[in-house]
Design an enzyme around this catalytic site. Structure first.
Site, PDB file in Angstrom:
ATOM      1  N   GLY A 159     -13.289  -3.453  -0.271  1.00  0.00           N
ATOM      2  CA  GLY A 159     -14.692  -3.055  -0.236  1.00  0.00           C
ATOM      3  C   GLY A 159     -15.035  -1.911  -1.176  1.00  0.00           C
TER       4      GLY A 159
ATOM      5  N   GLY B 175     -10.577  -7.897  -1.391  1.00  0.00           N
ATOM      6  CA  GLY B 175      -9.429  -8.062  -0.495  1.00  0.00           C
ATOM      7  C   GLY B 175      -8.829  -9.451  -0.543  1.00  0.00           C
TER       8      GLY B 175
ATOM      9  N   ARG C  55       0.825  -1.219   0.000  1.00  0.00           N
ATOM     10  CA  ARG C  55       0.000   0.000   0.000  1.00  0.00           C
ATOM     11  C   ARG C  55       0.858   1.269   0.000  1.00  0.00           C
ATOM     12  NH1 ARG C  55      -5.781  -0.346   2.611  1.00  0.00           N
ATOM     13  NH2 ARG C  55      -6.406  -2.279   1.633  1.00  0.00           N
TER      14      ARG C  55
ATOM     15  N   LYS D 250     -20.143 -15.121   0.624  1.00  0.00           N
ATOM     16  CA  LYS D 250     -21.602 -15.110   0.697  1.00  0.00           C
ATOM     17  C   LYS D 250     -22.266 -14.321  -0.417  1.00  0.00           C
ATOM     18  CE  LYS D 250     -22.043 -13.495   4.805  1.00  0.00           C
ATOM     19  NZ  LYS D 250     -22.205 -13.043   6.131  1.00  0.00           N
TER      20      LYS D 250
HETATM   21  P1  ADP Z   1     -13.124 -10.768  -1.395  1.00  0.00           P
HETATM   22  O1  ADP Z   1     -12.504 -10.237  -0.110  1.00  0.00           O
HETATM   23  O2  ADP Z   1     -12.086 -11.047  -2.434  1.00  0.00           O
HETATM   24  O3  ADP Z   1     -14.246  -9.895  -1.881  1.00  0.00           O
HETATM   25  P2  ADP Z   1     -14.877 -12.497   0.067  1.00  0.00           P
HETATM   26  O4  ADP Z   1     -14.613 -11.675   1.270  1.00  0.00           O
HETATM   27  O5  ADP Z   1     -16.221 -12.437  -0.515  1.00  0.00           O
HETATM   28  O6  ADP Z   1     -13.768 -12.177  -1.054  1.00  0.00           O
HETATM   29  O7  ADP Z   1     -14.636 -14.032   0.354  1.00  0.00           O
HETATM   30  C1  ADP Z   1     -13.431 -14.557   0.806  1.00  0.00           C
HETATM   31  C2  ADP Z   1     -13.674 -15.749   1.655  1.00  0.00           C
HETATM   32  O8  ADP Z   1     -14.535 -16.656   1.025  1.00  0.00           O
HETATM   33  C3  ADP Z   1     -12.393 -16.495   1.954  1.00  0.00           C
HETATM   34  O9  ADP Z   1     -12.082 -16.353   3.310  1.00  0.00           O
HETATM   35  C4  ADP Z   1     -12.737 -17.941   1.596  1.00  0.00           C
HETATM   36  O10 ADP Z   1     -12.291 -18.869   2.564  1.00  0.00           O
HETATM   37  C5  ADP Z   1     -14.239 -17.923   1.564  1.00  0.00           C
HETATM   38  N1  ADP Z   1     -14.771 -19.031   0.762  1.00  0.00           N
HETATM   39  C6  ADP Z   1     -14.534 -19.301  -0.534  1.00  0.00           C
HETATM   40  N2  ADP Z   1     -15.148 -20.445  -0.901  1.00  0.00           N
HETATM   41  C7  ADP Z   1     -15.770 -20.926   0.195  1.00  0.00           C
HETATM   42  C8  ADP Z   1     -16.549 -22.080   0.467  1.00  0.00           C
HETATM   43  N3  ADP Z   1     -16.809 -22.976  -0.483  1.00  0.00           N
HETATM   44  N4  ADP Z   1     -17.039 -22.243   1.712  1.00  0.00           N
HETATM   45  C9  ADP Z   1     -16.789 -21.344   2.669  1.00  0.00           C
HETATM   46  N5  ADP Z   1     -16.040 -20.230   2.475  1.00  0.00           N
HETATM   47  C10 ADP Z   1     -15.550 -20.007   1.253  1.00  0.00           C
HETATM   48 MG    MG Z   2     -13.441  -9.933   1.791  1.00  0.00          MG
END
Ligand code: ADP
Ligand code: MG
Length: 398
Positions: free
Chosen positions: A376, A353, A38, A199
Protein backbone atom coordinates in the site's frame (compact mmCIF):
# COMPACT_ATOMS: atom_id res chain seq x y z
CA UNK A 1 13.82 16.54 -1.64
CA UNK A 2 16.21 13.65 -0.97
CA UNK A 3 16.35 12.39 2.59
CA UNK A 4 19.37 11.99 4.83
CA UNK A 5 20.45 8.42 5.36
CA UNK A 6 22.55 6.50 7.87
CA UNK A 7 25.57 7.46 5.77
CA UNK A 8 24.95 11.16 6.39
CA UNK A 9 25.19 11.05 10.19
CA UNK A 10 27.64 9.74 12.76
CA UNK A 11 26.28 6.50 14.13
CA UNK A 12 29.43 5.39 15.93
CA UNK A 13 28.85 4.96 19.65
CA UNK A 14 25.22 5.99 19.22
CA UNK A 15 22.07 4.22 20.29
CA UNK A 16 19.78 3.86 17.29
CA UNK A 17 16.04 3.22 17.35
CA UNK A 18 15.59 1.36 14.04
CA UNK A 19 11.97 1.11 12.82
CA UNK A 20 11.58 -1.94 10.60
CA UNK A 21 8.59 -3.66 9.07
CA UNK A 22 8.76 -7.23 10.34
CA UNK A 23 5.05 -7.74 9.69
CA UNK A 24 5.82 -11.14 8.16
CA UNK A 25 3.34 -13.76 6.96
CA UNK A 26 2.95 -15.75 10.12
CA UNK A 27 1.06 -18.81 11.37
CA UNK A 28 0.02 -17.82 14.89
CA UNK A 29 0.70 -20.41 17.53
CA UNK A 30 2.97 -22.46 15.30
CA UNK A 31 5.50 -19.61 15.61
CA UNK A 32 6.28 -20.32 12.02
CA UNK A 33 7.52 -17.57 9.73
CA UNK A 34 6.42 -18.48 6.21
CA UNK A 35 8.59 -15.87 4.50
CA UNK A 36 11.45 -13.95 6.10
CA UNK A 37 12.21 -11.67 3.17
CA UNK A 38 11.14 -8.62 5.19
CA UNK A 39 13.81 -9.49 7.74
CA UNK A 40 16.41 -10.04 5.05
CA UNK A 41 15.58 -6.70 3.45
CA UNK A 42 16.76 -4.88 6.58
CA UNK A 43 20.08 -6.71 6.97
CA UNK A 44 22.17 -4.17 5.02
CA UNK A 45 21.11 -1.34 7.34
CA UNK A 46 21.50 -3.49 10.45
CA UNK A 47 24.96 -4.67 9.44
CA UNK A 48 26.07 -1.15 8.57
CA UNK A 49 24.97 0.17 11.98
CA UNK A 50 26.56 -2.69 13.90
CA UNK A 51 29.81 -2.59 11.96
CA UNK A 52 29.97 1.12 12.70
CA UNK A 53 29.66 0.44 16.42
CA UNK A 54 26.12 1.60 17.02
CA UNK A 55 23.80 -0.14 19.49
CA UNK A 56 20.56 -1.00 17.72
CA UNK A 57 17.10 -1.05 19.29
CA UNK A 58 14.72 -2.53 16.71
CA UNK A 59 10.99 -1.91 16.73
CA UNK A 60 8.15 -3.22 14.55
CA UNK A 61 4.49 -4.06 14.49
CA UNK A 62 3.07 -7.51 13.66
CA UNK A 63 -0.52 -8.14 12.65
CA UNK A 64 -3.47 -6.35 14.20
CA UNK A 65 -3.48 -6.96 17.95
CA UNK A 66 -5.74 -3.91 18.36
CA UNK A 67 -3.89 -2.15 21.16
CA UNK A 68 -3.60 -5.06 23.58
CA UNK A 69 -1.24 -7.94 24.24
CA UNK A 70 -1.98 -10.92 21.99
CA UNK A 71 0.30 -13.80 22.91
CA UNK A 72 0.49 -15.21 19.36
CA UNK A 73 1.68 -11.86 18.06
CA UNK A 74 4.73 -11.53 20.27
CA UNK A 75 7.96 -10.88 18.36
CA UNK A 76 10.09 -13.53 20.08
CA UNK A 77 10.08 -15.92 17.08
CA UNK A 78 11.14 -13.01 14.92
CA UNK A 79 14.07 -12.21 17.20
CA UNK A 80 15.11 -15.86 16.92
CA UNK A 81 14.89 -15.90 13.12
CA UNK A 82 16.77 -12.62 12.90
CA UNK A 83 19.49 -14.02 15.12
CA UNK A 84 20.13 -16.84 12.67
CA UNK A 85 20.01 -14.53 9.63
CA UNK A 86 22.33 -12.00 11.23
CA UNK A 87 24.68 -14.52 12.81
CA UNK A 88 24.81 -12.73 16.13
CA UNK A 89 22.66 -12.61 19.28
CA UNK A 90 19.46 -10.58 19.15
CA UNK A 91 18.04 -9.57 22.52
CA UNK A 92 14.28 -9.48 23.03
CA UNK A 93 12.17 -7.72 25.62
CA UNK A 94 8.45 -8.26 26.28
CA UNK A 95 7.40 -4.63 25.96
CA UNK A 96 8.38 -1.68 23.78
CA UNK A 97 8.26 1.00 26.50
CA UNK A 98 8.34 0.88 30.30
CA UNK A 99 10.97 -0.26 32.82
CA UNK A 100 11.95 -3.54 31.12
CA UNK A 101 12.47 -1.93 27.74
CA UNK A 102 14.34 0.93 29.41
CA UNK A 103 16.66 -1.42 31.27
CA UNK A 104 17.38 -3.57 28.22
CA UNK A 105 18.08 -0.52 26.05
CA UNK A 106 20.31 1.06 28.68
CA UNK A 107 22.42 -2.09 28.93
CA UNK A 108 22.89 -2.40 25.19
CA UNK A 109 26.52 -2.01 24.08
CA UNK A 110 27.88 -0.87 20.70
CA UNK A 111 27.53 -3.70 18.19
CA UNK A 112 24.58 -5.25 20.06
CA UNK A 113 20.96 -5.64 18.93
CA UNK A 114 17.69 -5.67 20.83
CA UNK A 115 14.19 -6.26 19.44
CA UNK A 116 11.36 -4.55 21.30
CA UNK A 117 7.90 -6.11 21.63
CA UNK A 118 5.11 -5.56 19.07
CA UNK A 119 4.41 -1.81 18.96
CA UNK A 120 0.70 -2.35 18.37
CA UNK A 121 0.21 -3.95 21.80
CA UNK A 122 -0.16 -0.29 22.83
CA UNK A 123 -3.18 1.57 21.38
CA UNK A 124 -1.06 4.75 21.49
CA UNK A 125 1.02 3.50 18.54
CA UNK A 126 -1.75 3.75 15.95
CA UNK A 127 -3.12 6.91 17.58
CA UNK A 128 0.26 8.60 17.15
CA UNK A 129 0.19 9.52 20.82
CA UNK A 130 2.94 11.99 21.59
CA UNK A 131 3.76 10.71 25.08
CA UNK A 132 4.16 7.20 23.64
CA UNK A 133 6.39 8.55 20.85
CA UNK A 134 8.50 10.37 23.45
CA UNK A 135 8.81 7.18 25.52
CA UNK A 136 10.03 5.25 22.47
CA UNK A 137 12.40 8.05 21.50
CA UNK A 138 13.87 8.13 25.01
CA UNK A 139 15.36 4.67 24.43
CA UNK A 140 17.82 5.99 21.86
CA UNK A 141 19.60 9.07 20.57
CA UNK A 142 19.12 8.53 16.83
CA UNK A 143 16.19 7.26 14.76
CA UNK A 144 16.45 5.32 11.51
CA UNK A 145 13.41 4.34 9.46
CA UNK A 146 13.80 1.30 7.22
CA UNK A 147 10.07 0.47 7.27
CA UNK A 148 9.02 1.83 3.87
CA UNK A 149 6.01 -0.51 3.88
CA UNK A 150 4.66 1.30 6.96
CA UNK A 151 5.68 4.83 5.94
CA UNK A 152 2.15 5.72 4.80
CA UNK A 153 0.89 5.32 8.36
CA UNK A 154 1.10 8.37 10.64
CA UNK A 155 1.76 6.17 13.66
CA UNK A 156 3.86 7.04 16.71
CA UNK A 157 6.88 4.94 15.71
CA UNK A 158 6.76 6.32 12.16
CA UNK A 159 5.70 9.95 12.39
CA UNK A 160 5.85 10.72 16.12
CA UNK A 161 9.37 9.64 17.12
CA UNK A 162 11.12 11.85 14.51
CA UNK A 163 9.84 14.90 16.39
CA UNK A 164 12.13 13.90 19.25
CA UNK A 165 15.26 12.45 17.61
CA UNK A 166 17.43 13.15 14.56
CA UNK A 167 15.70 10.95 11.96
CA UNK A 168 17.21 9.46 8.80
CA UNK A 169 16.48 6.75 6.24
CA UNK A 170 17.95 3.25 6.22
CA UNK A 171 19.18 1.63 3.02
CA UNK A 172 15.88 -0.11 2.23
CA UNK A 173 13.96 3.14 2.63
CA UNK A 174 16.57 4.94 0.53
CA UNK A 175 16.31 2.39 -2.27
CA UNK A 176 12.50 2.40 -2.30
CA UNK A 177 12.42 6.19 -2.51
CA UNK A 178 15.05 6.24 -5.24
CA UNK A 179 13.46 3.55 -7.42
CA UNK A 180 9.83 4.63 -7.04
CA UNK A 181 10.92 8.27 -7.25
CA UNK A 182 12.55 7.47 -10.58
CA UNK A 183 9.16 6.36 -11.96
CA UNK A 184 7.59 9.69 -11.02
CA UNK A 185 10.41 12.13 -11.60
CA UNK A 186 13.32 10.88 -13.70
CA UNK A 187 12.23 7.89 -15.80
CA UNK A 188 14.32 6.77 -18.74
CA UNK A 189 11.76 7.13 -21.55
CA UNK A 190 9.55 5.78 -22.86
CA UNK A 191 7.91 5.12 -19.49
CA UNK A 192 5.27 2.40 -19.72
CA UNK A 193 3.00 1.50 -16.79
CA UNK A 194 0.92 -1.65 -16.51
CA UNK A 195 -1.90 -1.50 -13.99
CA UNK A 196 -4.04 -4.46 -13.05
CA UNK A 197 -5.38 -5.94 -9.85
CA UNK A 198 -8.79 -6.15 -8.39
CA UNK A 199 -10.53 -2.81 -8.67
CA UNK A 200 -10.39 0.61 -10.32
CA UNK A 201 -11.57 2.05 -7.01
CA UNK A 202 -8.32 0.98 -5.29
CA UNK A 203 -6.16 2.62 -7.94
CA UNK A 204 -7.86 5.91 -8.82
CA UNK A 205 -5.00 8.08 -7.54
CA UNK A 206 -2.30 5.99 -9.21
CA UNK A 207 -4.13 5.81 -12.55
CA UNK A 208 -4.65 9.54 -12.57
CA UNK A 209 -1.15 10.50 -11.46
CA UNK A 210 0.59 8.05 -13.78
CA UNK A 211 -1.48 9.03 -16.80
CA UNK A 212 0.07 12.48 -16.51
CA UNK A 213 3.58 11.01 -16.57
CA UNK A 214 3.70 7.87 -18.72
CA UNK A 215 4.17 7.38 -22.45
CA UNK A 216 1.71 4.46 -22.44
CA UNK A 217 -0.65 2.92 -19.89
CA UNK A 218 -1.65 -0.74 -20.18
CA UNK A 219 -4.66 -2.09 -18.30
CA UNK A 220 -5.44 -5.64 -17.12
CA UNK A 221 -6.88 -7.53 -14.14
CA UNK A 222 -10.33 -7.28 -12.66
CA UNK A 223 -10.35 -3.54 -13.26
CA UNK A 224 -10.16 -4.15 -17.03
CA UNK A 225 -13.87 -5.10 -17.02
CA UNK A 226 -14.82 -1.58 -15.98
CA UNK A 227 -12.55 -0.06 -18.64
CA UNK A 228 -13.90 -2.43 -21.31
CA UNK A 229 -17.48 -1.63 -20.39
CA UNK A 230 -16.61 2.09 -20.51
CA UNK A 231 -15.48 1.47 -24.09
CA UNK A 232 -18.83 -0.14 -24.90
CA UNK A 233 -17.85 -3.82 -24.63
CA UNK A 234 -20.18 -6.38 -23.10
CA UNK A 235 -18.37 -7.99 -20.20
CA UNK A 236 -20.87 -10.72 -19.30
CA UNK A 237 -21.10 -11.36 -15.55
CA UNK A 238 -17.75 -9.70 -14.75
CA UNK A 239 -18.15 -7.38 -11.79
CA UNK A 240 -18.23 -3.82 -13.12
CA UNK A 241 -17.72 -0.84 -10.84
CA UNK A 242 -20.67 1.15 -12.11
CA UNK A 243 -19.65 4.16 -10.04
CA UNK A 244 -16.23 4.20 -11.76
CA UNK A 245 -17.45 4.06 -15.37
CA UNK A 246 -17.40 7.85 -15.55
CA UNK A 247 -13.85 7.90 -14.24
CA UNK A 248 -12.77 5.28 -16.81
CA UNK A 249 -14.39 7.22 -19.68
CA UNK A 250 -12.73 10.43 -18.52
CA UNK A 251 -9.37 8.65 -18.39
CA UNK A 252 -9.81 7.46 -22.02
CA UNK A 253 -10.66 11.03 -23.04
CA UNK A 254 -7.65 12.51 -21.23
CA UNK A 255 -5.35 9.90 -22.71
CA UNK A 256 -6.63 10.63 -26.18
CA UNK A 257 -6.30 14.39 -25.72
CA UNK A 258 -2.68 13.94 -24.63
CA UNK A 259 -1.86 11.33 -27.27
CA UNK A 260 -1.04 8.71 -24.62
CA UNK A 261 -2.05 5.16 -25.59
CA UNK A 262 -4.39 3.74 -22.92
CA UNK A 263 -4.45 0.07 -23.82
CA UNK A 264 -7.15 -2.31 -22.59
CA UNK A 265 -7.05 -6.11 -23.19
CA UNK A 266 -7.87 -7.32 -26.69
CA UNK A 267 -8.62 -10.90 -25.65
CA UNK A 268 -9.53 -12.47 -22.33
CA UNK A 269 -9.96 -15.79 -20.54
CA UNK A 270 -13.56 -16.17 -19.45
CA UNK A 271 -15.00 -18.66 -16.98
CA UNK A 272 -18.51 -19.77 -16.10
CA UNK A 273 -17.98 -18.92 -12.40
CA UNK A 274 -15.41 -17.43 -10.03
CA UNK A 275 -13.66 -20.65 -9.03
CA UNK A 276 -10.45 -22.58 -9.65
CA UNK A 277 -11.89 -25.53 -11.56
CA UNK A 278 -14.59 -24.30 -13.89
CA UNK A 279 -15.03 -24.41 -17.66
CA UNK A 280 -13.08 -21.58 -19.28
CA UNK A 281 -12.00 -20.39 -22.68
CA UNK A 282 -10.25 -17.65 -24.58
CA UNK A 283 -12.33 -15.06 -26.44
CA UNK A 284 -11.82 -11.70 -28.13
CA UNK A 285 -13.03 -8.88 -25.84
CA UNK A 286 -16.12 -8.25 -27.92
CA UNK A 287 -17.30 -11.85 -27.50
CA UNK A 288 -17.59 -12.38 -23.75
CA UNK A 289 -20.51 -14.81 -23.38
CA UNK A 290 -23.56 -13.78 -21.38
CA UNK A 291 -23.18 -14.93 -17.76
CA UNK A 292 -19.41 -15.59 -17.96
CA UNK A 293 -16.66 -13.67 -16.13
CA UNK A 294 -13.31 -12.32 -17.26
CA UNK A 295 -10.66 -13.94 -15.07
CA UNK A 296 -7.46 -13.35 -17.07
CA UNK A 297 -6.07 -11.65 -20.16
CA UNK A 298 -5.31 -13.70 -23.26
CA UNK A 299 -2.11 -14.18 -25.32
CA UNK A 300 -3.14 -11.52 -27.85
CA UNK A 301 -3.17 -8.97 -25.05
CA UNK A 302 0.29 -10.04 -23.92
CA UNK A 303 1.52 -9.63 -27.54
CA UNK A 304 0.01 -6.13 -27.65
CA UNK A 305 1.66 -5.25 -24.35
CA UNK A 306 4.92 -6.76 -25.55
CA UNK A 307 5.15 -4.42 -28.52
CA UNK A 308 4.97 -1.45 -26.11
CA UNK A 309 7.27 -2.93 -23.48
CA UNK A 310 10.08 -3.92 -25.82
CA UNK A 311 10.74 -0.28 -26.60
CA UNK A 312 10.40 0.96 -23.01
CA UNK A 313 13.16 2.67 -21.04
CA UNK A 314 11.30 2.27 -17.75
CA UNK A 315 8.45 -0.09 -16.88
CA UNK A 316 6.30 0.15 -13.79
CA UNK A 317 3.95 -2.75 -13.03
CA UNK A 318 1.26 -2.96 -10.37
CA UNK A 319 -1.58 -5.44 -10.20
CA UNK A 320 -1.90 -9.05 -11.41
CA UNK A 321 -3.47 -9.34 -14.87
CA UNK A 322 -5.76 -12.15 -13.76
CA UNK A 323 -6.85 -14.22 -10.78
CA UNK A 324 -3.32 -15.61 -10.43
CA UNK A 325 -4.23 -17.51 -7.24
CA UNK A 326 -6.04 -20.01 -9.52
CA UNK A 327 -3.50 -21.72 -11.83
CA UNK A 328 -5.94 -21.71 -14.76
CA UNK A 329 -6.05 -17.90 -14.64
CA UNK A 330 -2.41 -17.17 -13.78
CA UNK A 331 -1.02 -17.35 -17.32
CA UNK A 332 -1.37 -13.65 -18.17
CA UNK A 333 0.37 -12.57 -14.96
CA UNK A 334 3.11 -15.16 -15.45
CA UNK A 335 3.66 -14.20 -19.07
CA UNK A 336 3.95 -10.53 -18.15
CA UNK A 337 6.39 -11.25 -15.31
CA UNK A 338 8.56 -13.32 -17.67
CA UNK A 339 8.36 -10.64 -20.32
CA UNK A 340 9.55 -7.95 -17.89
CA UNK A 341 12.29 -10.26 -16.63
CA UNK A 342 13.52 -10.69 -20.21
CA UNK A 343 13.85 -6.96 -20.93
CA UNK A 344 17.54 -6.19 -21.05
CA UNK A 345 17.67 -2.41 -21.39
CA UNK A 346 14.67 -1.25 -19.42
CA UNK A 347 14.52 -0.41 -15.73
CA UNK A 348 11.74 -2.65 -14.38
CA UNK A 349 9.96 -1.67 -11.18
CA UNK A 350 7.23 -3.75 -9.56
CA UNK A 351 4.94 -2.54 -6.78
CA UNK A 352 1.92 -3.83 -4.86
CA UNK A 353 1.51 -6.69 -2.40
CA UNK A 354 -0.07 -9.27 -4.71
CA UNK A 355 2.12 -8.31 -7.65
CA UNK A 356 5.29 -8.75 -5.60
CA UNK A 357 3.93 -12.09 -4.38
CA UNK A 358 3.38 -13.25 -7.97
CA UNK A 359 6.93 -12.26 -8.93
CA UNK A 360 8.36 -14.01 -5.86
CA UNK A 361 6.37 -17.18 -6.63
CA UNK A 362 7.99 -17.28 -10.06
CA UNK A 363 11.42 -16.66 -8.55
CA UNK A 364 11.88 -13.67 -10.85
CA UNK A 365 12.58 -10.91 -8.32
CA UNK A 366 16.29 -11.01 -9.16
CA UNK A 367 15.50 -10.34 -12.81
CA UNK A 368 13.65 -7.09 -12.02
CA UNK A 369 15.43 -3.82 -11.27
CA UNK A 370 13.31 -3.39 -8.16
CA UNK A 371 10.46 -5.23 -6.45
CA UNK A 372 9.02 -2.88 -3.87
CA UNK A 373 8.45 -4.18 -0.35
CA UNK A 374 5.89 -1.40 -0.06
CA UNK A 375 2.44 -2.78 -0.85
CA UNK A 376 0.00 0.00 0.00
CA UNK A 377 2.82 2.43 0.74
CA UNK A 378 4.21 2.14 -2.79
CA UNK A 379 0.79 2.89 -4.27
CA UNK A 380 0.30 5.93 -2.05
CA UNK A 381 3.76 7.13 -3.04
CA UNK A 382 2.95 6.70 -6.74
CA UNK A 383 -0.32 8.52 -6.52
CA UNK A 384 1.81 11.49 -5.58
CA UNK A 385 1.16 11.72 -1.86
CA UNK A 386 3.92 12.59 0.57
CA UNK A 387 4.14 9.70 3.02
CA UNK A 388 4.13 10.87 6.65
CA UNK A 389 7.04 8.58 7.53
CA UNK A 390 9.11 10.06 4.72
CA UNK A 391 8.17 13.68 5.38
CA UNK A 392 9.34 13.20 8.98
CA UNK A 393 12.93 12.38 7.98
CA UNK A 394 15.66 15.02 7.71
CA UNK A 395 16.28 16.46 4.26
CA UNK A 396 19.69 16.09 2.68
CA UNK A 397 21.78 19.21 3.02
CA UNK A 398 21.93 20.91 -0.34
P1 ADP B 1 -1.65 -5.41 -5.59
O1 ADP B 1 -1.76 -5.98 -4.18
O2 ADP B 1 -0.46 -5.95 -6.32
O3 ADP B 1 -1.74 -3.91 -5.60
P2 ADP B 1 -4.46 -5.75 -6.03
O4 ADP B 1 -4.63 -5.86 -4.56
O5 ADP B 1 -5.00 -4.55 -6.69
O6 ADP B 1 -2.91 -5.94 -6.40
O7 ADP B 1 -5.14 -6.96 -6.78
C1 ADP B 1 -4.83 -8.29 -6.55
C2 ADP B 1 -6.02 -9.15 -6.77
O8 ADP B 1 -6.63 -8.87 -8.00
C3 ADP B 1 -5.66 -10.62 -6.78
O9 ADP B 1 -6.19 -11.23 -5.64
C4 ADP B 1 -6.32 -11.13 -8.06
O10 ADP B 1 -6.99 -12.35 -7.88
C5 ADP B 1 -7.30 -10.04 -8.38
N1 ADP B 1 -7.68 -10.06 -9.80
C6 ADP B 1 -6.87 -9.93 -10.87
N2 ADP B 1 -7.57 -10.07 -12.02
C7 ADP B 1 -8.85 -10.31 -11.66
C8 ADP B 1 -10.05 -10.56 -12.39
N3 ADP B 1 -10.06 -10.59 -13.72
N4 ADP B 1 -11.19 -10.75 -11.69
C9 ADP B 1 -11.19 -10.72 -10.36
N5 ADP B 1 -10.08 -10.50 -9.61
C10 ADP B 1 -8.92 -10.28 -10.25
MG1 MG C 1 -3.38 -5.81 -2.80
Amino acid sequence: MAKRTVRDITVEGGKVLLRVDYNVPFTPGAAHIADDSRLQATLPTLRYLLENRAAVVLCSHLGRPGGKVVEELRLKPIAERLESLLGRPVGYVQDCIGPHARQAADRLQPGQVLLLENLRFHPEEERNDSAFARALASLADLYVNDAFAAAHRAHASIEGVPHHLPAVAGFLMERELAMLGQVLHTPKRPLVAILGGAKVGDKIGVLENLLGRVDALLIGGGMAATFLKAQGCRVGASPVEEDRLGFARALFRKAQARGIPLVAPVDVVVASAFAADVPHRMVPVDQVPEGWLILDVGPGTIETFKSRLQRAGTVFWNGPLGVFEFPAFAEGTKALARLLASLKEATTIVGGGSTAEAVHELGLEGAMSHVSTGGGASLEFLDGRVLPGVAALLDKES
